[in-house]
Design a protein around this motif. Structure first.
Motif, PDB file in Angstrom:
ATOM      1  N   LEU A   1      18.800  32.200  40.908  1.00 27.13           N
ATOM      2  CA  LEU A   1      19.567  32.703  42.050  1.00 27.13           C
ATOM      3  C   LEU A   1      18.721  33.625  42.921  1.00 27.13           C
ATOM      4  O   LEU A   1      18.705  33.505  44.153  1.00 27.13           O
ATOM      5  CB  LEU A   1      20.808  33.454  41.560  1.00 27.13           C
ATOM      6  CG  LEU A   1      21.956  32.611  41.012  1.00 27.13           C
ATOM      7  CD1 LEU A   1      22.964  33.503  40.279  1.00 27.13           C
ATOM      8  CD2 LEU A   1      22.653  31.870  42.147  1.00 27.13           C
ATOM      9  N   LEU A   2      18.008  34.542  42.278  1.00 31.37           N
ATOM     10  CA  LEU A   2      17.243  35.514  43.045  1.00 31.37           C
ATOM     11  C   LEU A   2      16.001  34.880  43.668  1.00 31.37           C
ATOM     12  O   LEU A   2      15.582  35.258  44.771  1.00 31.37           O
ATOM     13  CB  LEU A   2      16.850  36.694  42.157  1.00 31.37           C
ATOM     14  CG  LEU A   2      16.303  37.918  42.896  1.00 31.37           C
ATOM     15  CD1 LEU A   2      17.255  38.381  44.000  1.00 31.37           C
ATOM     16  CD2 LEU A   2      16.048  39.052  41.920  1.00 31.37           C
ATOM     17  N   GLY A   3      15.412  33.900  42.995  1.00 27.60           N
ATOM     18  CA  GLY A   3      14.289  33.186  43.593  1.00 27.60           C
ATOM     19  C   GLY A   3      14.691  32.496  44.887  1.00 27.60           C
ATOM     20  O   GLY A   3      13.921  32.474  45.863  1.00 27.60           O
ATOM     21  N   ASP A   4      15.904  31.960  44.893  1.00 30.47           N
ATOM     22  CA  ASP A   4      16.406  31.326  46.109  1.00 30.47           C
ATOM     23  C   ASP A   4      16.619  32.358  47.215  1.00 30.47           C
ATOM     24  O   ASP A   4      16.324  32.100  48.388  1.00 30.47           O
ATOM     25  CB  ASP A   4      17.718  30.600  45.800  1.00 30.47           C
ATOM     26  CG  ASP A   4      18.260  29.845  46.993  1.00 30.47           C
ATOM     27  OD1 ASP A   4      17.559  28.960  47.521  1.00 30.47           O
ATOM     28  OD2 ASP A   4      19.391  30.158  47.432  1.00 30.47           O
ATOM     29  N   VAL A   5      17.116  33.535  46.844  1.00 29.66           N
ATOM     30  CA  VAL A   5      17.305  34.608  47.829  1.00 29.66           C
ATOM     31  C   VAL A   5      15.968  35.001  48.445  1.00 29.66           C
ATOM     32  O   VAL A   5      15.840  35.146  49.669  1.00 29.66           O
ATOM     33  CB  VAL A   5      17.982  35.836  47.187  1.00 29.66           C
ATOM     34  CG1 VAL A   5      17.971  37.021  48.160  1.00 29.66           C
ATOM     35  CG2 VAL A   5      19.410  35.506  46.782  1.00 29.66           C
TER      36      VAL A   5
ATOM     37  N   GLN B   1      24.659  36.863  46.925  1.00 31.90           N
ATOM     38  CA  GLN B   1      23.956  36.065  45.921  1.00 31.90           C
ATOM     39  C   GLN B   1      23.010  36.927  45.100  1.00 31.90           C
ATOM     40  O   GLN B   1      22.851  36.720  43.891  1.00 31.90           O
ATOM     41  CB  GLN B   1      23.181  34.935  46.604  1.00 31.90           C
ATOM     42  CG  GLN B   1      22.508  33.981  45.622  1.00 31.90           C
ATOM     43  CD  GLN B   1      21.907  32.774  46.312  1.00 31.90           C
ATOM     44  OE1 GLN B   1      22.440  32.269  47.289  1.00 31.90           O
ATOM     45  NE2 GLN B   1      20.766  32.310  45.799  1.00 31.90           N
ATOM     46  N   GLN B   2      22.390  37.921  45.736  1.00 34.15           N
ATOM     47  CA  GLN B   2      21.508  38.823  44.997  1.00 34.15           C
ATOM     48  C   GLN B   2      22.290  39.647  43.986  1.00 34.15           C
ATOM     49  O   GLN B   2      21.838  39.852  42.847  1.00 34.15           O
ATOM     50  CB  GLN B   2      20.762  39.739  45.965  1.00 34.15           C
ATOM     51  CG  GLN B   2      19.848  40.741  45.269  1.00 34.15           C
ATOM     52  CD  GLN B   2      18.849  41.369  46.221  1.00 34.15           C
ATOM     53  OE1 GLN B   2      18.050  40.681  46.830  1.00 34.15           O
ATOM     54  NE2 GLN B   2      18.902  42.687  46.347  1.00 34.15           N
ATOM     55  N   LEU B   3      23.467  40.105  44.373  1.00 31.69           N
ATOM     56  CA  LEU B   3      24.292  40.854  43.424  1.00 31.69           C
ATOM     57  C   LEU B   3      24.746  39.955  42.281  1.00 31.69           C
ATOM     58  O   LEU B   3      24.796  40.387  41.117  1.00 31.69           O
ATOM     59  CB  LEU B   3      25.500  41.469  44.136  1.00 31.69           C
ATOM     60  CG  LEU B   3      26.473  42.256  43.256  1.00 31.69           C
ATOM     61  CD1 LEU B   3      25.748  43.338  42.446  1.00 31.69           C
ATOM     62  CD2 LEU B   3      27.576  42.889  44.114  1.00 31.69           C
ATOM     63  N   LEU B   4      25.053  38.696  42.589  1.00 31.73           N
ATOM     64  CA  LEU B   4      25.423  37.758  41.529  1.00 31.73           C
ATOM     65  C   LEU B   4      24.260  37.576  40.553  1.00 31.73           C
ATOM     66  O   LEU B   4      24.473  37.487  39.333  1.00 31.73           O
ATOM     67  CB  LEU B   4      25.818  36.410  42.143  1.00 31.73           C
ATOM     68  CG  LEU B   4      26.217  35.307  41.164  1.00 31.73           C
ATOM     69  CD1 LEU B   4      27.408  35.721  40.304  1.00 31.73           C
ATOM     70  CD2 LEU B   4      26.528  34.005  41.910  1.00 31.73           C
TER      71      LEU B   4
ATOM     72  N   PRO C   1      24.544  29.291  53.670  1.00 32.34           N
ATOM     73  CA  PRO C   1      23.770  29.953  52.605  1.00 32.34           C
ATOM     74  C   PRO C   1      22.697  30.918  53.106  1.00 32.34           C
ATOM     75  O   PRO C   1      22.227  31.754  52.332  1.00 32.34           O
ATOM     76  CB  PRO C   1      23.129  28.775  51.858  1.00 32.34           C
ATOM     77  CG  PRO C   1      23.045  27.681  52.891  1.00 32.34           C
ATOM     78  CD  PRO C   1      24.268  27.849  53.748  1.00 32.34           C
ATOM     79  N   ASP C   2      22.284  30.807  54.380  1.00 34.90           N
ATOM     80  CA  ASP C   2      21.226  31.678  54.900  1.00 34.90           C
ATOM     81  C   ASP C   2      21.760  32.928  55.580  1.00 34.90           C
ATOM     82  O   ASP C   2      20.965  33.775  56.020  1.00 34.90           O
ATOM     83  CB  ASP C   2      20.349  30.910  55.892  1.00 34.90           C
ATOM     84  CG  ASP C   2      19.498  29.860  55.211  1.00 34.90           C
ATOM     85  OD1 ASP C   2      18.862  30.195  54.201  1.00 34.90           O
ATOM     86  OD2 ASP C   2      19.477  28.703  55.681  1.00 34.90           O
ATOM     87  N   TYR C   3      23.070  33.050  55.694  1.00 29.67           N
ATOM     88  CA  TYR C   3      23.637  34.198  56.390  1.00 29.67           C
ATOM     89  C   TYR C   3      23.324  35.476  55.604  1.00 29.67           C
ATOM     90  O   TYR C   3      23.388  35.497  54.365  1.00 29.67           O
ATOM     91  CB  TYR C   3      25.145  34.014  56.535  1.00 29.67           C
ATOM     92  CG  TYR C   3      25.781  34.981  57.500  1.00 29.67           C
ATOM     93  CD1 TYR C   3      25.674  34.792  58.876  1.00 29.67           C
ATOM     94  CD2 TYR C   3      26.492  36.084  57.040  1.00 29.67           C
ATOM     95  CE1 TYR C   3      26.252  35.671  59.763  1.00 29.67           C
ATOM     96  CE2 TYR C   3      27.084  36.973  57.921  1.00 29.67           C
ATOM     97  CZ  TYR C   3      26.953  36.761  59.285  1.00 29.67           C
ATOM     98  OH  TYR C   3      27.531  37.642  60.166  1.00 29.67           O
TER      99      TYR C   3
END
Length: 703
Positions: free
Chosen positions: A670-674, A651-654, A642-644
């Protein structure tokens, strides 16, 4: 090594600051209790406890450790091979036996200090994200380490071993004290100005009687105590030299040597003159030279008793770095160029038996030899055999690096190769071999880059260029190629201005020397357009990308992965109008072509699908974009974690597609996690992190 002692005497086999073995007599005092086993142990084997004249030092050190949680800094100084590490290890065992956490770091160079201290931070609770950010130079590494040491729930003792270059502590302020622990440094540098606030303790050579006893206990049948004392004097009573000499004598089986015979060899000039001079005027000699001659005697014995492979194997190791080397490297068929593969095991065992190398476990089984030993052996290696050794070492590392590096999760084994390929570049003198090894270094930099270890990739490429430019020339194709890789890594580290400057310089040189359609020039062009696109110079980036596509199509063909990769980059740069009309109208079918030409699991295919999802998003086809990027993101996370970096990009595009479809809560999550992962891995000020944080703010405000 066989040893002998009686009554309360004890024999210990060990590696000190120069991988030494020492011996100590306790007489009637009894043996010191052994400390418990721990994963936090020095990677130096079993080192001895205190010798004569060490008792006072250890009494002072032990009283400090036993008296309170810490706050003190001790410096054990003396010449190499005199047992500083042995004293530190004895204190280490005392501390761990008395409830402290023992921590041990090799501080011989900046890279070893940094990696070792980050491992200390991990031991004391630092999370993977923080460590990744520190490794990539995106947060203060020393502050991270000492913050966790200061907040340690358990008191500790930290040994900084082989700190012979005090300057490295000043970069980042690595040397500090803490109320939670005690710091012990071993070094050859005794000047107080290097160690402000420290208590200095001198560690010297052995007294004559104890030095003679070392030889007698290790080789009890080789001579008398007086003969041993004479040999000890000639060896300067240096524990390292004494232990290796005793080991040499004790292992003679077919034709046992006496101490007198050993002494005569010491007197035979040339080969061992440095040892003789050390015995006569020890204070005037470099101890590295002294021990070098003792090791050479052992190598001579290997030759005389039918083990030339052990000599060659050690000379091969001496072309590399004094860092852990995966054992698998020595079991590759390429080693047969200098050592018969069937004899490699025997040769390695001989080196281990004579304490010329040791096994270490750094998450994988490795062999490691000390820097002084390797330098001594390298200096004594006949010039006629150097090219074969160098080319073989290069081939062994090359065989361990993927021939065509692909994207993948972090690989600790790749980082282990970095110091070895750079050490080899320093030693190689033949220009053809140097070019071959440089090609391996470049491939290693690419492999590190594609596992997301951008800092190591940059360091490898930058150092490789610096080490070879003088010999090969600044315009050499391989020198330019490795400099290009350094520029690509700088881009990923968020250092856009440096990356653009370097890539522009390299690209222009490659076009001037090799032509605009040269594959290397096109590779630099592709890297440069990425930088231009990220600094707002879209028109320049788009022009350069189209030129790269045309050049790659002509030079490599329309179905080559690099051609398809560049075409896929167009999907992220075009407007909706450009995507649906004109010369790029067929670009939306690119993922299907990649599947046909490369297969559905190829990294370029996945990248094309990723960029295709972006194009769908730009076209306003949010549902289709959401479905496509979700599939790609799942594959990325499964393959890379997940960190790659590209997993986070997907994930940001999602998050974007979810927000566009009205699923605001999901998008924000999702974006907060990114953002959180990029802050940990890249740092809060990396351009990617800043862009993600800005987008998250838009999602939260609804703009």
């Amino acid at each position: 090594m066989d040893g002998h002692a009686e009554d309360d005497g004890r024999v210990f086999q060990a590696s000190g600051d120069q991988h030494i073995h020492e011996h100590h007599h306790y007489g009637d005092g009894g043996a010191r209790p052994a400390g418990p086993d721990s994963v936090r142990r020095p990677a130096v084997g079993s080192v001895p406890v205190v010798l004569r004249d060490r008792a006072e030092v250890l009494e002072r050190l032990r009283s400090s450790v036993a008296g309170g949680p810490g706050g003190e800094l001790f410096v054990l100084h003396g010449m190499g091979g005199c047992g500083k590490t042995a004293v530190a290890h004895s204190l280490f065992e005392f501390a761990t036996a008395n409830g402290r956490v023992g921590l041990w770091v090799n501080a011989s160079d900046r890279a070893s200090l940094r990696s070792g201290m980050l491992a200390v931070a991990a031991d004391r609770g630092a999370d993977d994200g923080a460590l990744l950010a520190a490794r990539n130079g995106l947060r203060p590494a020393a502050d991270l380490v000492w913050d966790h040491l200061d907040r340690s729930a358990e008191s500790w003792m930290l040994v900084l071993d082989n700190a012979d270059d005090p300057e490295i502590f000043r970069d980042g302020s690595w040397l500090r004290t803490s109320p939670r622990g005690t710091v012990v440094i071993t070094t050859r540098r005794a000047a107080a100005r290097w160690w402000p606030g420290a208590e200095l303790q001198h560690i010297g050579v052995l007294p004559r009687e104890d030095a003679a006893q070392v030889l007698c206990d290790l080789a009890p049948h080789s001579g008398t105590v007086e003969q041993a004392a004479e040999i000890a004097d000639r060896l300067g009573r240096l524990p390292l030299a004494l232990t290796l000499a005793g080991g040499f004598l004790s292992h003679q089986v077919l034709d046992p040597w006496t101490m007198d015979a050993y002494g005569r060899r010491l007197d035979e000039g040339g080969r061992v003159d440095l040892i003789d001079r050390g015995a006569d005027a020890l204070s005037d000699e470099d101890p590295r030279h002294l021990v070098g001659r003792t090791w050479q005697l052992t190598l001579d014995a290997f030759e005389e008793h039918g083990l030339p492979e052990a000599v060659v194997l050690l000379r091969l190791l001496a072309r590399l770095a004094p860092e852990p080397l995966p054992l698998s490297l020595l079991n590759h068929p390429e080693i047969g160029r200098v050592v018969p593969q069937a004899r490699t095991e025997t040769a390695l065992r001989a080196l281990l038996d004579q304490s010329l190398t040791e096994l270490v476990d750094v998450g994988m089984r490795c062999v490691q030899s000390h820097a002084v030993l390797l330098d001594s052996v390298a200096a004594a290696t006949p010039s006629r055999g150097l090219d074969a050794l160098d080319s073989t070492a290069g081939r062994l590392i090359g065989a361990a690096v993927p021939p065509v590096p692909d994207a993948g999760p972090y690989d600790a084994r790749l980082r282990l190769f970095k110091p070895h390929v750079l050490a080899l570049l320093k030693r190689v003198t033949d220009h053809t071999t140097l070019a071959d090894v440089l090609a391996v270094a470049t491939r290693l930099a690419v492999a590190l880059h594609r596992t997301g270890d951008y800092l190591s990739a940059w360091e490898t490429a930058r150092a490789a260029a610096a080490l070879t430019e003088g010999a090969l020339g600044a315009d050499h194709r391989l020198v330019l190629a490795v400099r290009s890789r350094a520029g690509r890594a700088l881009f990923r580290l968020g250092r856009y201005a440096e990356a653009e400057s370097l890539l522009n310089q390299v690209h222009r040189a490659q076009e001037r020397l090799f032509g605009t359609g040269d594959p290397d020039a096109l590779d630099s062009a592709h890297g440069r357009q990425l930088v231009l696109g990220n600094v707002g110079r879209r028109a320049e980036a788009l022009t350069l990308l189209r030129e790269t596509i045309a050049g790659r199509r002509a030079a490599l063909g329309p179905s080559h992965p690099l051609t398809l990769r560049s075409r896929a980059s167009l999907l992220t740069m075009l407007s909706a109008a450009e995507l649906t009309g004109g010369e790029d109208a067929d670009l939306l079918s690119l993922p299907a072509q990649c599947v046909r030409d490369l297969g559905p699991e190829h990294t370029v295919t996945l990248g094309a699908r990723h960029n295709y999802a972006w194009a769908l998003y730009v076209l306003g086809r949010f549902e289709a974009a959401d479905e496509e990027i979700r599939l790609v993101a799942d594959v990325y996370e499964r393959r890379f974690g997940p960190d790659y970096p590209i997993a986070l990009s997907a994930q940001q595009l999602l998050a974007r597609t979810q927000f566009a479809r009205g699923r605001v809560g999901s998008a924000r999550e999702l974006l907060g996690d990114v953002v959180a992962r990029r802050e940990r891995g890249l740092g809060a000020q990396h351009p990617f992190t800043i862009a993600s944080r800005a987008l998250l703010n838009e999602f939260r405000t609804g703009t």
